[in-house]
Enzyme design. Structure first.
Site, PDB file in Angstrom:
ATOM      1  N   LYS A 104      46.484  39.792  40.818  1.00  0.00           N
ATOM      2  CA  LYS A 104      47.167  40.823  41.596  1.00  0.00           C
ATOM      3  C   LYS A 104      46.784  40.655  43.056  1.00  0.00           C
ATOM      4  O   LYS A 104      45.597  40.578  43.390  1.00  0.00           O
ATOM      5  CB  LYS A 104      46.741  42.221  41.119  1.00  0.00           C
ATOM      6  CG  LYS A 104      47.492  43.353  41.801  1.00  0.00           C
ATOM      7  CD  LYS A 104      48.783  43.643  41.093  1.00  0.00           C
ATOM      8  CE  LYS A 104      49.660  44.601  41.878  1.00  0.00           C
ATOM      9  NZ  LYS A 104      50.367  43.965  43.005  1.00  0.00           N
ATOM     10  N   GLN A 125      40.217  39.659  47.199  1.00  0.00           N
ATOM     11  CA  GLN A 125      40.985  40.484  46.279  1.00  0.00           C
ATOM     12  C   GLN A 125      40.291  40.642  44.924  1.00  0.00           C
ATOM     13  O   GLN A 125      40.451  41.661  44.257  1.00  0.00           O
ATOM     14  CB  GLN A 125      42.374  39.868  46.074  1.00  0.00           C
ATOM     15  CG  GLN A 125      43.446  40.854  45.647  1.00  0.00           C
ATOM     16  CD  GLN A 125      43.953  41.721  46.785  1.00  0.00           C
ATOM     17  OE1 GLN A 125      44.109  41.253  47.899  1.00  0.00           O
ATOM     18  NE2 GLN A 125      44.233  42.979  46.504  1.00  0.00           N
ATOM     19  N   LYS A 128      37.780  43.489  45.508  1.00  0.00           N
ATOM     20  CA  LYS A 128      38.514  44.703  45.872  1.00  0.00           C
ATOM     21  C   LYS A 128      39.203  45.303  44.650  1.00  0.00           C
ATOM     22  O   LYS A 128      39.106  46.511  44.392  1.00  0.00           O
ATOM     23  CB  LYS A 128      39.550  44.392  46.948  1.00  0.00           C
ATOM     24  CG  LYS A 128      40.349  45.618  47.404  1.00  0.00           C
ATOM     25  CD  LYS A 128      41.598  45.244  48.171  1.00  0.00           C
ATOM     26  CE  LYS A 128      41.312  44.381  49.364  1.00  0.00           C
ATOM     27  NZ  LYS A 128      42.536  44.117  50.159  1.00  0.00           N
ATOM     28  N   LYS A 140      46.462  35.868  45.612  1.00  0.00           N
ATOM     29  CA  LYS A 140      47.114  36.107  46.907  1.00  0.00           C
ATOM     30  C   LYS A 140      48.108  34.978  47.147  1.00  0.00           C
ATOM     31  O   LYS A 140      48.036  33.923  46.501  1.00  0.00           O
ATOM     32  CB  LYS A 140      46.081  36.130  48.040  1.00  0.00           C
ATOM     33  CG  LYS A 140      46.517  36.912  49.270  1.00  0.00           C
ATOM     34  CD  LYS A 140      46.438  38.421  49.057  1.00  0.00           C
ATOM     35  CE  LYS A 140      46.856  39.187  50.298  1.00  0.00           C
ATOM     36  NZ  LYS A 140      46.699  40.636  50.132  1.00  0.00           N
ATOM     37  N   ASP A 180      52.461  42.262  51.903  1.00  0.00           N
ATOM     38  CA  ASP A 180      51.348  42.151  52.850  1.00  0.00           C
ATOM     39  C   ASP A 180      52.003  42.040  54.221  1.00  0.00           C
ATOM     40  O   ASP A 180      53.167  42.432  54.379  1.00  0.00           O
ATOM     41  CB  ASP A 180      50.459  40.940  52.510  1.00  0.00           C
ATOM     42  CG  ASP A 180      49.102  40.975  53.214  1.00  0.00           C
ATOM     43  OD1 ASP A 180      49.031  40.516  54.372  1.00  0.00           O
ATOM     44  OD2 ASP A 180      48.123  41.463  52.629  1.00  0.00           O
ATOM     45  N   THR A 224      47.682  52.428  51.339  1.00  0.00           N
ATOM     46  CA  THR A 224      46.564  51.736  51.992  1.00  0.00           C
ATOM     47  C   THR A 224      46.041  52.549  53.165  1.00  0.00           C
ATOM     48  O   THR A 224      44.822  52.723  53.329  1.00  0.00           O
ATOM     49  CB  THR A 224      46.981  50.334  52.464  1.00  0.00           C
ATOM     50  OG1 THR A 224      47.614  49.636  51.385  1.00  0.00           O
ATOM     51  CG2 THR A 224      45.775  49.545  52.922  1.00  0.00           C
ATOM     52  N   SER A 393      49.353  50.119  43.623  1.00  0.00           N
ATOM     53  CA  SER A 393      50.147  49.062  42.997  1.00  0.00           C
ATOM     54  C   SER A 393      49.876  49.019  41.500  1.00  0.00           C
ATOM     55  O   SER A 393      50.789  48.835  40.689  1.00  0.00           O
ATOM     56  CB  SER A 393      49.815  47.704  43.621  1.00  0.00           C
ATOM     57  OG  SER A 393      50.484  47.517  44.846  1.00  0.00           O
TER      58      SER A 393
END
Length: 460
Positions: A104, A125, A128, A140, A180, A224, A393
């Site tokens: 993801k 990521q 995170k 990513k 993004d 975000t 998400s």
């Protein structure tokens, strides 16, 4: 005392030697990938106390395995511009770890995109996504395509070509991209339409950040920015400060993250006096007019310089770094990586900044982070502070799987709870491993332990 010096006081020699040797290996295997090196170094430094107390992570070579992606996909993206000329860009998808769930992570369309950029973002990521508590792994992707100045038809043709190849490597239970920098609802819509053609099915869970009318989640656009403010508010109040109420705030950027960080900060009683785009920044002493900013950026696709035409008491300055010379109580870097360097950090400290919350991915250099920590500035690292977007998400994926939609209030309440939990996990991890209050260490260790334990449980 720097982050490295602070951690070295608590380390075991073999753990320190392990990360030092492995970091040298990473640099040799990945020459010239400076952003990836930076992301890896920051994590490695932070993990020394956890490795010292848990030698099983060294024995199982967890870090050796984490720094090597499961796979890196690079592909050609040919498309035709409005003049009939064939253009060619390069596309990427890095699938780093699916130990706790499907890959993801967002797709970035920007001229700066290269292997180092997507690898640093993908590596970040992993931890995170782990911090969110959701079942999502790390990945990513993106392209060196620049959407700026392109027509809708050019962007559609590019997105269709990009997805024609990417569709072979993603799926609701395999890899779920999102947006993004340079990838918003328009681009996601074009890519989702092409994905449907390629697979012959309406698999809503394959992309997040979709439009509300075809499987998107309320609150995703805001997530975000809202999440970063929720995290910083929690950090401030736990340190005995008043929070955003009555504070002066500087926010870099003017995309989704920035706009909704500004919105939530204003709702909490702050005065936001500056924001920026890639050309320059605006300073509005009486406070940014959010209605104007939203219209210019979200509806009319204009530049920050146009803001001063409607608000002549505001000042526009070309170039971006000067935004950090504006005195503020709270700084929210929400634009891009490494936008706050050592000099900018020193300027913020001189002007009395109390807290810095990273809304972008890795917006502060290692030297800047050291400056903040040495001067007792409350610092919310990106892995924790900007995790709200990917958290929602994951909530969008859950809604798609259940074929239902939650209200904005439900999503926002879940987001608030997730950010609260992330903050508590970071604090508890920093305390457990002997560096209380250091949220950089706390975020990295808390995210790492969950992934590492899953990797051990699943075998080599």
């Amino acid at each position: 005392m720097s982050l490295l010096q602070e951690i070295e006081q608590t380390h075991a020699e073999d753990a320190q030697k392990y990360v030092n040797d492995l970091f040298e290996t990473v640099k040799k295997r990945n020459p010239h990938e400076v952003e990836f090196h930076q992301a890896v170094q920051e994590v490695f430094i932070s993990l020394v106390p956890a490795l010292a107390q848990n030698p099983k992570y060294i024995q199982h070579a967890i870090l050796d395995r984490l720094v090597e992606p499961d796979r890196i996909i690079s592909f050609r993206v040919p498309w035709t511009d409005d003049q009939g000329k064939v253009r060619v860009n390069r596309g990427f998808r890095v699938q780093f770890s699916n130990a706790i769930g499907p890959y993801k992570g967002g797709l970035r369309f920007h001229p700066s995109v290269n292997a180092s950029i997507v690898k640093f973002l993908g590596f970040e990521q992993i931890l995170k996504n782990s911090l969110t508590g959701q079942a999502i792994g790390g990945g990513k992707g993106g392209s060196d395509f620049d959407p700026k100045g392109k027509s809708d038809l050019e962007i559609m043709r590019f997105c269709q070509s990009f997805m024609t190849e990417l569709s072979k490597h993603i799926g609701p239970d395999t890899d779920v991209p999102a947006g993004d920098i340079g990838v918003g609802a328009r681009e996601i819509g074009f890519m989702f339409g092409q994905y449907k053609k390629m697979v012959g099915a309406h698999e809503a869970g394959v992309l997040t950040g979709k439009g509300i009318g075809y499987g998107g989640s309320l609150g995703r656009k805001e997530a975000t920015g809202y999440g970063a403010v929720y995290f910083v508010e929690e950090m401030l109040k736990n340190a005995g400060h008043r929070g955003f109420e009555g504070s002066t705030v500087v926010v870099s950027g003017s995309g989704n993250v920035s706009i909704y960080a500004i919105e939530k900060a204003q709702q909490l009683g702050a005065k936001v006096v500056a924001c920026s785009d890639s050309s320059g920044y605006i300073y509005h002493k009486s406070g940014i007019n959010l209605e104007t900013l939203k219209r210019l950026k979200e509806v009319e696709n204009k530049r920050c310089s146009d803001y001063v035409l409607e608000h002549p008491d505001a000042v526009y300055t070309a170039g971006c770094s000067g935004i950090w010379t504006i005195p503020c109580d709270i700084a929210l870097p929400c634009a891009t990586q490494n936008e706050i360097d050592k000099a900018s950090a020193e300027g913020l400290v001189r002007n009395g900044v109390k807290a810095v919350g990273e809304g972008a991915n890795m917006p502060s250099t290692l030297e800047a982070i050291d400056i903040f920590l040495e001067n007792q500035v409350l610092f919310a690292p990106a892995k924790a502070a900007n995790a709200g977007g990917v958290a929602v998400s994951a909530l969008e994926m859950a809604q798609n799987s259940a074929r239902l939609s939650w209200t904005m209030e439900e999503v926002d309440a879940k987001l608030h709870t997730i950010m609260h939990n992330i903050y508590r996990e970071c604090v508890e991890a920093s305390e457990k491993y002997g560096i209380p209050g250091n949220l950089v260490v706390g975020a990295n260790i808390a995210g790492f332990v969950r992934v590492a334990d899953a990797m051990i449980a699943q075998g080599i």
